[in-house]
Design a protein around this motif. Structure first.
Motif, PDB file in Angstrom:
ATOM      1  N   ALA A 193       1.469 -72.053  30.364  1.00  0.00           N
ATOM      2  CA  ALA A 193       1.711 -71.010  29.415  1.00  0.00           C
ATOM      3  C   ALA A 193       2.795 -69.931  29.830  1.00  0.00           C
ATOM      4  O   ALA A 193       3.609 -69.244  29.281  1.00  0.00           O
ATOM      5  N   LYS A 194       2.639 -69.629  31.100  1.00  0.00           N
ATOM      6  CA  LYS A 194       3.565 -68.642  31.852  1.00  0.00           C
ATOM      7  C   LYS A 194       4.983 -68.912  31.698  1.00  0.00           C
ATOM      8  O   LYS A 194       6.000 -68.000  31.891  1.00  0.00           O
ATOM      9  N   PHE A 209      -4.120 -80.482  39.979  1.00  0.00           N
ATOM     10  CA  PHE A 209      -5.033 -79.503  38.935  1.00  0.00           C
ATOM     11  C   PHE A 209      -4.159 -78.514  38.241  1.00  0.00           C
ATOM     12  O   PHE A 209      -3.356 -77.905  38.737  1.00  0.00           O
ATOM     13  N   CYS A 210      -4.421 -78.349  36.712  1.00  0.00           N
ATOM     14  CA  CYS A 210      -3.712 -77.331  36.007  1.00  0.00           C
ATOM     15  C   CYS A 210      -4.389 -75.997  36.511  1.00  0.00           C
ATOM     16  O   CYS A 210      -5.610 -76.079  36.632  1.00  0.00           O
ATOM     17  N   ALA A 252       4.288 -76.498  37.757  1.00  0.00           N
ATOM     18  CA  ALA A 252       4.044 -75.030  38.304  1.00  0.00           C
ATOM     19  C   ALA A 252       2.894 -74.782  38.733  1.00  0.00           C
ATOM     20  O   ALA A 252       2.798 -73.757  39.313  1.00  0.00           O
ATOM     21  N   SER A 253       1.868 -75.654  38.696  1.00  0.00           N
ATOM     22  CA  SER A 253       0.397 -74.912  39.158  1.00  0.00           C
ATOM     23  C   SER A 253       0.269 -74.784  40.637  1.00  0.00           C
ATOM     24  O   SER A 253       1.017 -75.523  41.402  1.00  0.00           O
ATOM     25  N   ASN A 293       1.960 -79.194  25.199  1.00  0.00           N
ATOM     26  CA  ASN A 293       2.651 -77.946  25.982  1.00  0.00           C
ATOM     27  C   ASN A 293       1.413 -77.689  27.008  1.00  0.00           C
ATOM     28  O   ASN A 293       1.411 -76.598  27.455  1.00  0.00           O
ATOM     29  N   GLY A 294       0.652 -78.439  27.642  1.00  0.00           N
ATOM     30  CA  GLY A 294      -0.414 -78.260  28.308  1.00  0.00           C
ATOM     31  C   GLY A 294      -0.528 -79.455  29.461  1.00  0.00           C
ATOM     32  O   GLY A 294       0.223 -80.471  29.438  1.00  0.00           O
ATOM     33  N   PRO A 295      -1.915 -79.429  30.015  1.00  0.00           N
ATOM     34  CA  PRO A 295      -2.065 -80.368  30.945  1.00  0.00           C
ATOM     35  C   PRO A 295      -2.695 -81.885  30.288  1.00  0.00           C
ATOM     36  O   PRO A 295      -2.686 -81.997  29.039  1.00  0.00           O
ATOM     37  N   VAL A 296      -2.925 -82.748  31.023  1.00  0.00           N
ATOM     38  CA  VAL A 296      -3.742 -84.034  30.602  1.00  0.00           C
ATOM     39  C   VAL A 296      -5.152 -83.791  31.015  1.00  0.00           C
ATOM     40  O   VAL A 296      -5.301 -83.579  32.349  1.00  0.00           O
TER      41      VAL A 296
END
Length: 143
Positions: free
Chosen positions: A137-138, A131-132, A125-126, A93-96
């Motif tokens: 999360a939002k 880059f994350c 959505a970043s 549920n996050g970045p690579v």
């Protein structure tokens, strides 16, 4: 062009480098060394509250590479640990997280040298693409 927002903090021979534009606010630094990293204080990094070894171990866990370090007595070409292989880790549920020494060529043709690691956005959505910035999360990204 030099990034003037980069900050450095000293603890003996250890030089801590913080690049706020890379930070994804994962808060691993705050969780592991809360006396050192105090986001509501200025300066927010107080390295005197941990040993050099504790600081190095925590900085090595920074998922975005926003925190790095070098030893003042080392040759400046050895500022960051060199990795033989590039490694990619997909965070749930996050970045690579890409670890290693590599370059990113942006859509405008600008080339950015990455010397340790970078967190790459997967949710789209970043505001700091590629880059994350923690927006996953939002927006409730699952993946």
């Amino acid at each position: 062009m030099e990034n003037r927002s980069i900050k450095e903090y000293s603890k003996g021979e250890l030089q801590i480098v913080w690049e706020p534009k890379k930070c994804i606010h994962a808060a691993i630094c705050v969780e592991r060394l809360p006396k050192v990293y105090q986001p509501n204080q200025k300066p927010w990094i107080n390295p005197e509250f941990a040993s050099i070894e504790e600081l190095k171990n925590q900085i090595d866990l920074c998922p975005s590479g926003a925190l790095s370090y070098y030893m003042k007595n080392e040759d400046q070409t050895k500022k960051n640990k060199k990795m033989e292989k590039i490694k990619a880790i997909v965070k749930p549920n996050g970045p690579v997280i890409i670890q290693g020494n590599f370059t990113i060529t942006h859509t405008d043709g600008r080339v950015e040298e990455i010397e340790k690691m970078a967190a790459i956005c997967r949710c789209g959505a970043s505001a700091k693409k590629p880059f994350c910035d923690g927006t996953h999360a939002k927006v409730g990204f699952k993946g």
